[in-house]
Design an enzyme around this catalytic site. Structure first.
Site, PDB file in Angstrom:
ATOM      1  N   ARG A  48       2.356  19.559 -41.607  1.00  0.00           N
ATOM      2  CA  ARG A  48       3.696  19.591 -40.994  1.00  0.00           C
ATOM      3  C   ARG A  48       4.416  20.904 -41.326  1.00  0.00           C
ATOM      4  O   ARG A  48       5.328  21.325 -40.630  1.00  0.00           O
ATOM      5  CB  ARG A  48       4.531  18.372 -41.406  1.00  0.00           C
ATOM      6  N   TYR A  99      18.714  25.625 -17.439  1.00  0.00           N
ATOM      7  CA  TYR A  99      17.719  24.551 -17.443  1.00  0.00           C
ATOM      8  C   TYR A  99      18.389  23.209 -17.786  1.00  0.00           C
ATOM      9  O   TYR A  99      19.093  23.096 -18.790  1.00  0.00           O
ATOM     10  CB  TYR A  99      16.579  24.869 -18.424  1.00  0.00           C
ATOM     11  N   ASP A 167      16.769  32.336 -23.502  1.00  0.00           N
ATOM     12  CA  ASP A 167      15.642  31.546 -23.028  1.00  0.00           C
ATOM     13  C   ASP A 167      14.861  32.459 -22.082  1.00  0.00           C
ATOM     14  O   ASP A 167      15.314  32.759 -20.974  1.00  0.00           O
ATOM     15  CB  ASP A 167      16.157  30.285 -22.304  1.00  0.00           C
ATOM     16  N   LYS A 192       5.022  26.423 -20.070  1.00  0.00           N
ATOM     17  CA  LYS A 192       5.021  27.029 -18.734  1.00  0.00           C
ATOM     18  C   LYS A 192       3.977  28.157 -18.646  1.00  0.00           C
ATOM     19  O   LYS A 192       2.816  27.901 -18.818  1.00  0.00           O
ATOM     20  CB  LYS A 192       6.429  27.527 -18.413  1.00  0.00           C
TER      21      LYS A 192
HETATM   22  C1  LIG Z   1      13.864  27.506 -18.733  1.00  0.00           C
HETATM   23  C2  LIG Z   1      13.380  26.335 -19.541  1.00  0.00           C
HETATM   24  N1  LIG Z   1      13.724  26.257 -20.833  1.00  0.00           N
HETATM   25  C3  LIG Z   1      13.318  25.223 -21.608  1.00  0.00           C
HETATM   26  C4  LIG Z   1      12.560  24.192 -21.096  1.00  0.00           C
HETATM   27  C5  LIG Z   1      12.161  23.045 -21.976  1.00  0.00           C
HETATM   28  O1  LIG Z   1      10.821  23.173 -22.334  1.00  0.00           O
HETATM   29  P1  LIG Z   1       9.824  21.932 -22.645  1.00  0.00           P
HETATM   30  O2  LIG Z   1       9.666  21.171 -21.380  1.00  0.00           O
HETATM   31  O3  LIG Z   1       8.587  22.614 -23.124  1.00  0.00           O
HETATM   32  O4  LIG Z   1      10.481  21.123 -23.713  1.00  0.00           O
HETATM   33  C6  LIG Z   1      12.179  24.238 -19.753  1.00  0.00           C
HETATM   34  C7  LIG Z   1      11.387  23.134 -19.180  1.00  0.00           C
HETATM   35  O5  LIG Z   1      11.310  22.951 -17.988  1.00  0.00           O
HETATM   36  C8  LIG Z   1      12.607  25.332 -18.959  1.00  0.00           C
HETATM   37  O6  LIG Z   1      12.286  25.416 -17.657  1.00  0.00           O
END
Ligand SMILES: Cc1ncc(COP(=O)(O)O)c(C=O)c1O
Length: 369
Positions: A48, A99, A167, A192
């Protein structure tokens, strides 16, 4: 941060080599270590806190932005770890579109008085710069998912009193380097484009501030939002081809954006690489490529957009992004999507299929409107 042992090589080489052993007899790829415990006295103790697959994958992730990398179980876990850095009642500033998972979580945290939240209208750079000057944390989603405007990362980070976190999932590190623009942390949903095959969940935080990295590693160990050895292995495997995938998808996305702008069923193309956009100059100054994500507003309502997305044969009508396969979806079909996202917006994630095939399928599907 010290230069990594691969720093003499170009990124394409580093992404293939990082985390590999050249020792005689060693496997070419790191083995998947399932053990949770390790004999004491070595590098690892309990999985962990740290384990060998994370080490290998994090070394490749760090190469992307010349930073230290921390792997998490998902992008949301990485986001939540950043929040845990903040004392209760800290002031957080973000865009009013971003998001949906993060948008919703920020609102939940504000409702529970965990943070004080100010949401700034996307596109209003001056208001964001002003708000940043009194914020403990500025959270920038740039390009904005799914409306694709860009935030002026350099100006906002320079004005910020506290932490600036970007992000970087939508642009990707090959197109945008937030830490070079002054951000403290670059975050990715590695689910992604970094993974690239829609078969793993992971998140990553990248920073050149070793104090932040130490704190975040501690938060990760005690919150337990850790990556499995298998997902860490798959992510590293996906990243071996990152540069090829990104180059191909970015070129195709630019071509598709150009063609969509002429399509009779499309009223607007939302893509940072369109020179008539209000924020094109900012996009050009902070992105080396415009990425493989775009969105369109169709000439029609939500039902018409749903008809189009249901009519494609190659483009999957499914959520998520960044895979080798092209995907599209009407974002407002999700009840938590920010209200500022138009009902007739379709988001497209461009994959690596043949551009003419992708175009033919898109064209026939849009003609169902
Ligand atoms: C721009 C963006 N940030 C964060 C996330 C969250 O990521 P996760 O789905 O891996 O938790 C996503 C998910 O779609 C996203 O598109």
């Amino acid at each position: 941060m010290e230069n990594s042992k691969w720093s003499q090589w170009k990124l394409a080489t580093r992404l293939v080599q990082a985390g590999r052993s050249h020792e005689p007899g060693a496997p070419l790829n790191p083995s998947i270590t399932l053990s949770t415990g390790f004999n004491l006295g070595g590098e690892y103790g309990y999985s962990r806190g740290d384990q060998p697959n994370w080490t290998a994958t994090q070394s490749a992730l760090g190469e992307l932005e010349n930073a230290a990398a921390l792997l998490f179980s998902s992008g949301m876990a990485a986001f939540n770890a950043v929040i845990e850095l903040l004392p209760i009642g800290s002031r957080v500033v973000a865009g009013d579109i971003g998001y949906s998972g993060i948008d919703r979580r920020l609102k939940e945290l504000a409702a529970a008085n965990r943070i004080e939240l100010e949401l700034i209208a996307v596109g209003d750079q001056a208001a964001m710069i002003k708000a940043a000057a009194s914020a403990d944390l500025v959270w920038l989603d740039s390009p904005v998912n799914p409306t694709m405007q860009v935030w002026d990362i350099k100006a906002i980070a320079a004005a910020a009193a506290g932490l600036t976190v970007v992000d970087n999932t939508i642009a990707g590190s090959l197109n945008q380097l937030p830490l070079d623009l002054g951000a403290d942390i670059s975050m990715h949903s590695a689910t992604k484009q970094l993974g690239g095959h829609s078969d793993l969940l992971a998140g990553v935080l990248l920073s050149r501030n070793s104090e932040l990295i130490t704190k975040l590693a501690g938060i990760r160990a005690l919150s337990g939002a850790v990556s499995s050895a298998f997902d860490a292995y798959l992510l590293l495997r996906g990243m071996r081809t990152l540069q090829l995938r990104v180059e191909r998808a970015t070129t195709t996305a630019a071509e598709i954006a150009k063609r969509l702008a002429q399509h009779p069923k499309v009223s607007q193309v939302l893509y940072p690489g369109i020179s008539s956009n209000a924020d094109y100059a900012i996009a050009k100054s902070q992105m080396s490529g415009f990425g493989s994500m775009l969105a369109i507003l169709i000439k029609g309502d939500a039902a018409a957009a749903d008809r189009a997305t249901a009519s494609s044969k190659l483009w999957s009508n499914s959520t998520s992004l960044g895979g080798v396969e092209s995907q599209w979806e009407r974002r407002r079909r999700w009840e938590n999507e920010p209200i500022g996202v138009p009902e007739n917006l379709i988001r497209l994630s461009v994959g690596i299929e043949d551009v003419e095939d992708l175009w033919a399928d898109l064209d026939q599907a849009l003609n169902q409107i």
